[in-house]
Design an enzyme around this catalytic site. Structure first.
Site, short mmCIF file in Angstrom:
data_model
loop_
_atom_site.label_atom_id
_atom_site.label_comp_id
_atom_site.label_asym_id
_atom_site.label_seq_id
_atom_site.Cartn_x
_atom_site.Cartn_y
_atom_site.Cartn_z
N HIS A 62 0.82 -1.21 0.00
CA HIS A 62 0.00 0.00 0.00
C HIS A 62 0.87 1.28 0.00
CE1 HIS A 62 -3.50 -2.41 1.10
NE2 HIS A 62 -2.85 -2.89 2.14
N ASP A 63 1.72 1.41 1.00
CA ASP A 63 2.41 2.69 1.19
C ASP A 63 3.53 2.92 0.16
OD1 ASP A 63 0.64 3.16 3.20
OD2 ASP A 63 1.99 2.64 4.83
#
Ligand code: BDR
Ligand code: CA
Length: 307
Positions: free
Chosen positions: A239-240
């Site tokens: 995600h990040d």
């Protein structure tokens, strides 16, 4: 080279985002501002110091941010990231200490480099909203703000319709959109296409053995175990790191301005409802809506694992 400030809640994939920033010649990591989220703010601050020290990069300053969301009670994600937020990794006690307040640093650093700094948020948006409250208009003096957050057409990962970062502090997103901050969201619809498999990690481990690969293995193993038990997933979503991939190689993403209503309360908190343009009271936000997943994964595997 794009100067960035990473505003992070220092779970496992936030740590991978720090590593990616340090390994990317396109980016200059000016500082890390920590926000409560995956773990409490003091634990997140410790994690940021430890991860920077793992890379001998304690020259990058770490700043202490909000300990609570704007209006809701804090909700952590230690069930996913482990009690420390860094899975099973055990890092040395930090030698360094935080350099000051996150909100003050964000305001001062943006003012020092008007139009240059990219603010990258990988946790709840509380620090950014507090900076905007204290210095209205400040975030639009940054080059841009990009954030991991939201679930648009896909389901959520903390409630049926909400993604964790926005669920944790929906009021922060609402305040930023009401202030018409130039914000791009990278939602779960995109990041759920970016799966680093357990087999990828095993391949990376067989290529090299150093403190980083040991950390990588121990940190990610905890998230993978959680994914296996909760939904049979044999890997972890990046995600990040995806937000940094958007800065490094924007051609791998398509973005679109969407009109939205962000739910702030109850079990729907963090649900981003999509609206027709003409709906009264709609807020607008730029969102990554398509991704060349194979291209992004190639970039991330190479930069994070050298495979
Ligand atoms: C987001 O929530 C956190 O658990 C991850 O670090 C990521 O920022 C994904 O919903
Ligand atoms: Ca995060």
């Amino acid at each position: 080279m794009q100067p960035i400030v990473l505003d992070a809640d220092m779970g496992v994939d936030d740590a991978l985002a720090v590593a990616l920033a340090l390994h990317s010649p396109e980016l200059e990591l000016a500082g890390i501002t920590v926000v409560a989220g995956n773990v409490a703010q003091d634990q997140g601050t410790r994690n940021a110091l430890q991860v920077l020290e793992l890379f001998d990069r304690d020259d990058v300053p770490v700043f202490v941010g909000a300990a609570q969301p704007l209006r809701r009670a804090a909700v952590d994600a230690t069930s996913v990231h482990g009690n420390s937020g860094l899975g099973y990794a055990e890092l040395a006690e930090p030698r360094t200490v935080p350099a000051g307040s996150a909100v003050e640093y964000l305001i001062d650093e943006i003012r020092m480099r008007p139009g240059e700094l990219v603010i990258v948020a990988t946790g709840p948006l509380t620090n950014l909203a507090l900076a905007e409250r204290r210095a209205p208009g400040i975030l639009n003096s940054a080059r841009r703000v990009v954030a991991m957050g939201g679930a648009l057409w896909c389901g959520g990962n903390i409630t049926p319709h909400s993604e964790y970062n926005i669920h944790a502090d929906p009021h922060a997103l609402i305040e930023l959109l009401q202030a018409q901050v130039n914000l791009t969201l990278v939602p779960l619809d995109v990041t759920h296409q970016l799966l680093l498999t357990a087999a990828d990690i095993a391949a990376g481990q067989s290529q090299c053995s150093d403190t980083w690969s040991d950390f990588f293995d121990a940190a990610t193993r905890r998230v993978i175990e959680y994914g296996r038990e909760s939904n049979g997933l044999d890997g972890l979503h990046l995600h990040d790191p995806a937000v940094l991939a958007l800065l490094i190689e924007p051609s791998l993403f398509q973005t679109r301005t969407l009109h939205v209503n962000v739910k702030a309360e109850g079990t729907q908190a963090g649900h981003i409802a999509l609206l027709e343009e003409e709906d009264a009271g709609a807020l607008s936000v730029n969102c990554a809506v398509e991704v060349d997943a194979a291209g992004v994964m190639q970039l991330l595997r190479h930069r994070l694992m050298n495979i």
